[in-house]
Design an enzyme around this catalytic site. Structure first.
Site, PDB file in Angstrom:
ATOM      1  N   ASP A   1       8.469  21.196  47.758  1.00  0.00           N
ATOM      2  CA  ASP A   1       9.478  20.510  48.564  1.00  0.00           C
ATOM      3  C   ASP A   1      10.756  20.417  47.747  1.00  0.00           C
ATOM      4  O   ASP A   1      10.841  19.650  46.793  1.00  0.00           O
ATOM      5  CB  ASP A   1       8.982  19.117  48.959  1.00  0.00           C
ATOM      6  CG  ASP A   1      10.077  18.271  49.597  1.00  0.00           C
ATOM      7  OD1 ASP A   1      10.908  18.845  50.336  1.00  0.00           O
ATOM      8  OD2 ASP A   1      10.112  17.048  49.358  1.00  0.00           O
TER       9      ASP A   1
ATOM     10  N   ASP B   1      12.751  19.489  55.676  1.00  0.00           N
ATOM     11  CA  ASP B   1      11.982  18.349  55.167  1.00  0.00           C
ATOM     12  C   ASP B   1      11.731  17.310  56.248  1.00  0.00           C
ATOM     13  O   ASP B   1      10.675  16.674  56.296  1.00  0.00           O
ATOM     14  CB  ASP B   1      12.702  17.716  53.974  1.00  0.00           C
ATOM     15  CG  ASP B   1      14.139  17.317  54.286  1.00  0.00           C
ATOM     16  OD1 ASP B   1      14.745  17.874  55.220  1.00  0.00           O
ATOM     17  OD2 ASP B   1      14.678  16.445  53.566  1.00  0.00           O
TER      18      ASP B   1
END
Length: 256
Positions: free
Chosen positions: A6, A109
């Site tokens: 991420d 995200d």
């Protein structure tokens, strides 16, 4: 095994999954100047410290809001893990309808967080992510992504005070002993912490009223625990929400 990455504007969080089991995770500074080889060597060192065999990684899934890093992460994955990474974006099956005016505008995200939160609770949810920006994302009881709100993150606000107010110092993000600060450091800490608690509670309360359905409020991100400890609306903190979302989305695109 799956390597989930991420990439945020400030930090990059990585996790290694064996099935649904998160073996280990790490948080690094996001650096657009880091080369693919530097990423590969760094990851192998982290794997070694954790006793994980990098040769067992068969897949890489990436959520990134920093486009300049995509090329280097792709090359790193291909050279050091012998696999082409899956980047969450257009063309990737998320299993979640995106009801934004322009779905391509939604950060990867935010979608990954929404997928993970809905998969966990199967009900209406609001996800609050305390990252470089603080984001709020609403999901319907049917699992549809509606949209949300974006505001400056806590570190941005702290840095803005330091940079733009000549006499104010740079301070640690921490709980002050009192709401009424007795010195400048505690006054800034009070304003930041309780200001963001009020912001989060206010936005989530307004969202709940507008949505017309009950929504569980899930917080994530490195700054989440302290705000959540004072909030009246946050039901839980899930540190690994984004990594879980990457695992779920990868599975939906590689069912075999």
């Amino acid at each position: 095994m799956l390597l989930a990455i991420d990439v945020g504007n400030t930090n990059t969080v990585l996790g290694v999954y064996d099935g649904k089991n998160l073996l280990d995770h790490w948080r690094l500074e996001t650096n657009t100047r880091r080369t693919s080889d530097e990423y590969g060597i760094l990851l192998r060192q982290l794997f070694q410290v954790s006793g994980i065999d990098p040769g067992l990684v068969r897949a890489v899934a990436v959520s990134s809001v920093v486009p300049p890093l995509q090329f280097n992460l792709e090359k790193m994955s291909e050279r050091y893990f012998k696999t082409r990474p899956m980047f969450v974006g257009p063309g990737v099956k998320t299993g979640m309808p995106i009801l934004y005016d322009n779905p391509r505008e939604v950060g990867a995200d935010r979608i990954v967080n929404a997928v993970a939160a809905y998969d966990k609770h199967h009900r209406g949810v609001i996800v609050v992510d305390f990252g470089t920006a603080t984001t709020f994302d609403a999901v319907t009881p049917k699992g549809e992504y509606l949209g949300g709100a974006i505001c400056p993150g806590i570190n941005i606000s702290l840095e803005a005070l330091f940079q733009n107010a000549s006499k104010l110092p740079r301070v640690e993000y921490a709980r002050p002993p009192h709401v009424v600060g007795r010195n400048t450091v505690h006054s800034i800490q009070s304003g930041i912490l309780y200001g963001y608690v009020g912001l989060v509670d206010g936005i989530c309360t307004r969202m709940q009223a507008e949505l017309g359905f009950e929504a569980r409020v899930v917080a994530t991100g490195g700054m989440a625990p302290l705000v959540a400890s004072e909030s009246k609306v946050i039901h839980e903190v899930d540190e690994f929400l984004t990594l879980e979302g990457l695992r779920i989305i990868y599975g939906r695109n590689h069912a075999s």
